[in-house]
Enzyme design. Structure first.
Site, short mmCIF file in Angstrom:
data_model
loop_
_atom_site.label_atom_id
_atom_site.label_comp_id
_atom_site.label_asym_id
_atom_site.label_seq_id
_atom_site.Cartn_x
_atom_site.Cartn_y
_atom_site.Cartn_z
N ASP A 135 38.48 33.84 55.55
CA ASP A 135 39.49 34.88 55.43
C ASP A 135 39.17 35.82 54.27
O ASP A 135 38.34 35.51 53.41
CB ASP A 135 40.89 34.28 55.25
CG ASP A 135 41.03 33.48 53.96
OD1 ASP A 135 40.08 32.75 53.61
OD2 ASP A 135 42.08 33.57 53.30
N GLU A 162 42.32 30.78 52.58
CA GLU A 162 42.01 30.45 51.19
C GLU A 162 42.65 31.42 50.21
O GLU A 162 42.97 31.05 49.08
CB GLU A 162 40.48 30.45 50.98
CG GLU A 162 40.02 29.89 49.65
CD GLU A 162 39.95 30.93 48.52
OE1 GLU A 162 39.82 30.54 47.36
OE2 GLU A 162 40.02 32.15 48.82
#
Length: 358
Positions: free
Chosen positions: A72, A130
């Site tokens: 991400d 994350e």
């Protein structure tokens, strides 16, 4: 439906996965592409949990290494699609995710496809969420549901480290220091008590605070304690009866999360303090035999990691872990995020050399 060619160069693969937008919570298209690509590799057992993909060799080696990268990014700000640029004659790949951390993830994907018979068994982990709250983190979710997938003798996170090895990481703690007052009409302020004014000593203490530099297992970690947000008041003509000062403490891995909270409470003695989030740091882990072999093979300089990374999740499970990836950490999340081709290539060479050595 995007497809990934895992035989492409790591630079081209970085470009390809950056150009599949994957802001936290929107990773599914990229996760689907990774899952399809690695599922076609006969030498890997592949497991999927939401948008987290795990691929494992099964060679019966005496040691296992976990190598992980998040897929991400923080929100895009007119910095996709990627583009190639030059700075002082050196080629760079520019765009969201090139530093944090799709360059490292691309290297991992290429090597996962290439290394059919590495010197150690490898668990590759590519995970979601994350960049947001810890309770959404794909690696944390996996640790709860499948802790067996974390079993390893050593772990590497592909977080940007300028191609050097950053051992462990600082811990992070978020607290809210709160003051209370009494509401009143601002035209009759003497009838109330201003909670925002009462927060002034909190800001003064933070401004006067002198953070430590702490040596841990041969590396020096810098701490910091800062107000990061302040809120209070209900209207432009009302004396506020509450003020919240949000504070972030980055602390050396010599302190536990509980000790960090005690320290902040001591600094802010006399004020109401609420802990709202936190994650322990990780000691460097560079004294492990595999870590020493890794350092020698990649020829990198060892440094401390000032930010928090998911090495801490491995450390909490007793697995020594380091950060090793392309990209300048100071450009992570920056609108001019960019990574030199050479760093992507150097990290690929370093990891390949270590994982292929006999």
């Amino acid at each position: 439906m995007p497809e990934l060619d895992l035989t492409a160069t790591s630079v081209d693969l970085t470009r390809a996965i950056c150009d599949i937008p994957s802001v936290s919570g929107q990773e599914t298209p990229l996760a689907d592409a990774i899952f399809r690509a690695v599922s076609a590799l006969d030498h890997l057992d592949v497991y999927r949990d939401g948008d987290t993909i795990v691929a494992r060799t099964r060679l019966g080696r005496a040691q296992r290494v976990a190598i992980a990268g998040h897929i991400d990014t923080v929100p895009i700000n007119d910095n996709l699609p990627t583009r190639d640029i030059e700075i002082d004659g050196e080629p760079y790949l520019w765009g969201r995710g090139t530093v944090d951390m799709k360059g490292g993830t691309a290297v991992q994907l290429r090597l996962a496809a290439e290394l059919v018979a590495p010197r150690v068994d490898i668990t590759w982990l590519w995970y979601d969420n994350e960049e947001v709250d810890a309770d959404l983190n794909g690696l944390a979710r996996l640790a709860r549901s499948r802790p067996d997938l974390f079993e390893a003798d050593f772990a590497i996170l592909g977080e940007p480290s300028n191609g050097q090895v950053e051992g462990g990481c600082n811990g992070t703690l978020r607290v809210v220091a709160r003051t209370h007052g009494v509401r009143a009409h601002s035209a009759r302020a003497w009838m109330g008590e201003n909670a925002i004014h009462r927060a002034a000593p909190i800001l003064a203490r933070l401004a006067e605070y002198r953070p430590r530099e702490v040596a841990v297992d041969g590396l020096v970690y810098r701490e910091s304690l800062n107000a990061v947000r302040i809120s209070g008041g209900v209207a432009g003509n009302v004396i506020p009866d509450r003020c919240d000062v949000e504070i972030n403490y980055r602390f050396a891995p010599s302190r536990t999360l509980e000790q960090a909270a005690e320290h902040v409470r001591a600094v802010l003695e006399g004020f109401e303090v609420e802990v709202v989030d936190g994650a322990a740091g990780a000691r460097p882990g560079l004294d492990a035999p595999l870590a020493q072999e890794f350092l020698a093979a990649v020829g990198a300089e060892q440094r401390p990691k000032y930010g928090w990374t998911d090495v801490a999740r491995f450390a909490a499970l007793g697995v020594p872990a380091v950060n090793y990836g392309p990209g300048d950490p100071s450009l992570a999340h920056h609108d001019e995020e960019r990574v030199p081709y050479a760093q992507i290539e150097d990290v690929e060479r370093g990891l390949r050399a270590w994982l292929s050595a006999r």
